[in-house]
Every structure is written in C-alpha cells, then in structure tokens.
Design a protein around this motif. Structure first.
Motif, PDB file in Angstrom:
ATOM      1  N   GLY A  92       0.858  -1.180   0.000  1.00 27.37           N
ATOM      2  CA  GLY A  92       0.000   0.000   0.000  1.00 27.37           C
ATOM      3  C   GLY A  92       0.894   1.228   0.000  1.00 27.37           C
ATOM      4  O   GLY A  92       2.115   1.110   0.027  1.00 27.37           O
ATOM      5  N   THR A  93       0.299   2.402  -0.013  1.00 31.23           N
ATOM      6  CA  THR A  93       1.097   3.631  -0.048  1.00 31.23           C
ATOM      7  C   THR A  93       1.310   4.172   1.357  1.00 31.23           C
ATOM      8  O   THR A  93       0.694   3.728   2.317  1.00 31.23           O
ATOM      9  CB  THR A  93       0.428   4.698  -0.939  1.00 31.23           C
ATOM     10  OG1 THR A  93      -0.842   5.042  -0.394  1.00 31.23           O
ATOM     11  CG2 THR A  93       0.278   4.206  -2.371  1.00 31.23           C
ATOM     12  N   VAL A  94       2.201   5.159   1.450  1.00 35.83           N
ATOM     13  CA  VAL A  94       2.590   5.754   2.719  1.00 35.83           C
ATOM     14  C   VAL A  94       2.210   7.229   2.696  1.00 35.83           C
ATOM     15  O   VAL A  94       2.548   7.947   1.754  1.00 35.83           O
ATOM     16  CB  VAL A  94       4.111   5.596   2.931  1.00 35.83           C
ATOM     17  CG1 VAL A  94       4.558   6.292   4.203  1.00 35.83           C
ATOM     18  CG2 VAL A  94       4.485   4.115   2.958  1.00 35.83           C
ATOM     19  N   CYS A  95       1.541   7.679   3.747  1.00 35.31           N
ATOM     20  CA  CYS A  95       1.119   9.075   3.862  1.00 35.31           C
ATOM     21  C   CYS A  95       2.273   9.948   4.344  1.00 35.31           C
ATOM     22  O   CYS A  95       3.129   9.502   5.112  1.00 35.31           O
ATOM     23  CB  CYS A  95      -0.052   9.165   4.831  1.00 35.31           C
ATOM     24  SG  CYS A  95      -0.715  10.839   4.966  1.00 35.31           S
ATOM     25  N   ASP A  96       2.285  11.205   3.917  1.00 33.82           N
ATOM     26  CA  ASP A  96       3.391  12.112   4.238  1.00 33.82           C
ATOM     27  C   ASP A  96       3.301  12.802   5.594  1.00 33.82           C
ATOM     28  O   ASP A  96       4.205  13.556   5.958  1.00 33.82           O
ATOM     29  CB  ASP A  96       3.551  13.157   3.137  1.00 33.82           C
ATOM     30  CG  ASP A  96       2.403  14.153   3.069  1.00 33.82           C
ATOM     31  OD1 ASP A  96       1.395  14.002   3.795  1.00 33.82           O
ATOM     32  OD2 ASP A  96       2.503  15.097   2.252  1.00 33.82           O
ATOM     33  N   ASP A  97       2.265  12.565   6.379  1.00 34.83           N
ATOM     34  CA  ASP A  97       2.161  13.222   7.686  1.00 34.83           C
ATOM     35  C   ASP A  97       3.384  12.890   8.535  1.00 34.83           C
ATOM     36  O   ASP A  97       3.733  11.719   8.704  1.00 34.83           O
ATOM     37  CB  ASP A  97       0.898  12.776   8.429  1.00 34.83           C
ATOM     38  CG  ASP A  97      -0.385  13.240   7.755  1.00 34.83           C
ATOM     39  OD1 ASP A  97      -0.313  14.085   6.836  1.00 34.83           O
ATOM     40  OD2 ASP A  97      -1.461  12.749   8.139  1.00 34.83           O
ATOM     41  N   ASP A  98       4.063  13.910   9.042  1.00 39.47           N
ATOM     42  CA  ASP A  98       5.269  13.796   9.888  1.00 39.47           C
ATOM     43  C   ASP A  98       6.486  13.266   9.140  1.00 39.47           C
ATOM     44  O   ASP A  98       7.528  13.035   9.749  1.00 39.47           O
ATOM     45  CB  ASP A  98       5.021  12.923  11.125  1.00 39.47           C
ATOM     46  CG  ASP A  98       3.974  13.494  12.059  1.00 39.47           C
ATOM     47  OD1 ASP A  98       3.795  14.725  12.075  1.00 39.47           O
ATOM     48  OD2 ASP A  98       3.325  12.705  12.771  1.00 39.47           O
ATOM     49  N   VAL A 102       3.762   9.488  -0.312  1.00 36.32           N
ATOM     50  CA  VAL A 102       5.183   9.837  -0.352  1.00 36.32           C
ATOM     51  C   VAL A 102       5.839   9.288  -1.617  1.00 36.32           C
ATOM     52  O   VAL A 102       5.633   8.131  -1.976  1.00 36.32           O
ATOM     53  CB  VAL A 102       5.917   9.276   0.888  1.00 36.32           C
ATOM     54  CG1 VAL A 102       7.427   9.463   0.761  1.00 36.32           C
ATOM     55  CG2 VAL A 102       5.406   9.929   2.161  1.00 36.32           C
ATOM     56  N   PHE A 103       6.608  10.142  -2.269  1.00 34.39           N
ATOM     57  CA  PHE A 103       7.491   9.756  -3.363  1.00 34.39           C
ATOM     58  C   PHE A 103       8.910   9.962  -2.853  1.00 34.39           C
ATOM     59  O   PHE A 103       9.221  11.001  -2.278  1.00 34.39           O
ATOM     60  CB  PHE A 103       7.246  10.616  -4.613  1.00 34.39           C
ATOM     61  CG  PHE A 103       6.009  10.211  -5.345  1.00 34.39           C
ATOM     62  CD1 PHE A 103       6.093   9.413  -6.467  1.00 34.39           C
ATOM     63  CD2 PHE A 103       4.759  10.612  -4.895  1.00 34.39           C
ATOM     64  CE1 PHE A 103       4.953   9.021  -7.141  1.00 34.39           C
ATOM     65  CE2 PHE A 103       3.617  10.219  -5.559  1.00 34.39           C
ATOM     66  CZ  PHE A 103       3.702   9.426  -6.682  1.00 34.39           C
ATOM     67  N   LEU A 104       9.746   8.974  -3.071  1.00 41.93           N
ATOM     68  CA  LEU A 104      11.063   8.958  -2.459  1.00 41.93           C
ATOM     69  C   LEU A 104      12.133   8.744  -3.531  1.00 41.93           C
ATOM     70  O   LEU A 104      11.943   7.947  -4.439  1.00 41.93           O
ATOM     71  CB  LEU A 104      11.084   7.797  -1.458  1.00 41.93           C
ATOM     72  CG  LEU A 104      12.223   7.618  -0.504  1.00 41.93           C
ATOM     73  CD1 LEU A 104      12.410   8.851   0.365  1.00 41.93           C
ATOM     74  CD2 LEU A 104      11.928   6.409   0.388  1.00 41.93           C
ATOM     75  N   THR A 105      13.228   9.478  -3.425  1.00 39.88           N
ATOM     76  CA  THR A 105      14.384   9.261  -4.287  1.00 39.88           C
ATOM     77  C   THR A 105      15.526   8.753  -3.418  1.00 39.88           C
ATOM     78  O   THR A 105      15.940   9.439  -2.479  1.00 39.88           O
ATOM     79  CB  THR A 105      14.811  10.554  -5.001  1.00 39.88           C
ATOM     80  OG1 THR A 105      13.708  11.058  -5.750  1.00 39.88           O
ATOM     81  CG2 THR A 105      15.987  10.314  -5.929  1.00 39.88           C
ATOM     82  N   CYS A 106      15.999   7.546  -3.713  1.00 38.36           N
ATOM     83  CA  CYS A 106      17.099   6.933  -2.969  1.00 38.36           C
ATOM     84  C   CYS A 106      18.339   6.913  -3.851  1.00 38.36           C
ATOM     85  O   CYS A 106      18.230   6.866  -5.077  1.00 38.36           O
ATOM     86  CB  CYS A 106      16.737   5.502  -2.565  1.00 38.36           C
ATOM     87  SG  CYS A 106      15.309   5.395  -1.450  1.00 38.36           S
ATOM     88  N   ALA A 107      19.501   6.937  -3.214  1.00 39.00           N
ATOM     89  CA  ALA A 107      20.747   7.018  -3.986  1.00 39.00           C
ATOM     90  C   ALA A 107      21.862   6.209  -3.327  1.00 39.00           C
ATOM     91  O   ALA A 107      21.769   5.829  -2.169  1.00 39.00           O
ATOM     92  CB  ALA A 107      21.177   8.476  -4.112  1.00 39.00           C
TER      93      ALA A 107
END
Length: 114
Positions: free
Chosen positions: A9-15, A84-89
């Motif tokens: 499922g997706t993750v909410c951006d709260d906090d 949340v959209f996340l960029t990992c490196a």
C-alpha cells in the motif's frame, strides 16, 4: 532511483521528513535519500493501493532501521495526494547531493566553515 513508496500500500506524508526518508532508503539497500515529496503524481497506480502507513517517525542515525527505530500508524487521515514519493541514492549521489546544497556554514567573522 525514484518512486512512490509502497508497503502493500502507499505511505502518507504526515510527519515524514528527511530522517524517515534516509532510514527507509537505507533499509532498501541504498545509502541515503536525496529527495522526498508527496502528491498524486501517478494517480492510476496510486489508486490501485490502499494507504497503509501514516505518521512515520524514526530515530536519526546511520544504524537506524525501520523495524527497530521507527513508529507509525496503520490507520490514516490521508488521501493519495499525500502519498510519499522517495528518491534513494548510492554514496556517490549522496555526496553530490550534499555538495549541491544552497546552504553553507559561516563563522561569526563571515569565514566559510569547512
């Protein structure tokens, strides 16, 4: 690598902050997060999932893991516009992201701090 965060499922951006982003990227085998944001960027894909995590809070630290150092709720008060959209490196990109910052530290005399 960038994408929307899913855990069945997706993750909410709260906090959600850079601390949480870094912990989660490291848990996935990357060295850091270089960006995180939220939105309904991929609405068709996002709508296939339920929102499953909210209010994620993690302890900061290089050895912090999601399982041991984060708390979260499995109920939410979010819509997919808060996913949340996340960029990992990897390390090279993490270093480049730190170097590319607009900020710098200066001393009280105006000298740049190293």
């Amino acid at each position: 690598i960038s994408g929307t965060m899913t855990v069945n499922g997706t993750v909410c951006d709260d906090d959600f902050t850079g601390i949480e982003a870094n912990v989660i990227c490291r848990d996935m085998g990357f060295d850091c997060s270089t960006n995180h944001n939220s939105g309904e960027n991929w609405a068709t894909l996002q709508n296939r999932y339920h929102i499953v995590l909210d209010n994620i809070n993690c302890e900061d630290g290089d050895n912090a893991t999601f399982a041991n150092n984060c708390t979260y709720l499995t109920t939410h008060n979010c819509g997919h516009s808060e996913d949340v959209f996340l960029t990992c490196a990897t390390e090279d990109d993490c270093t480049a992201a730190r170097v590319a910052t607009k900020f710098k530290l200066v001393t009280s005399t105006g000298e740049e701090s190293v």
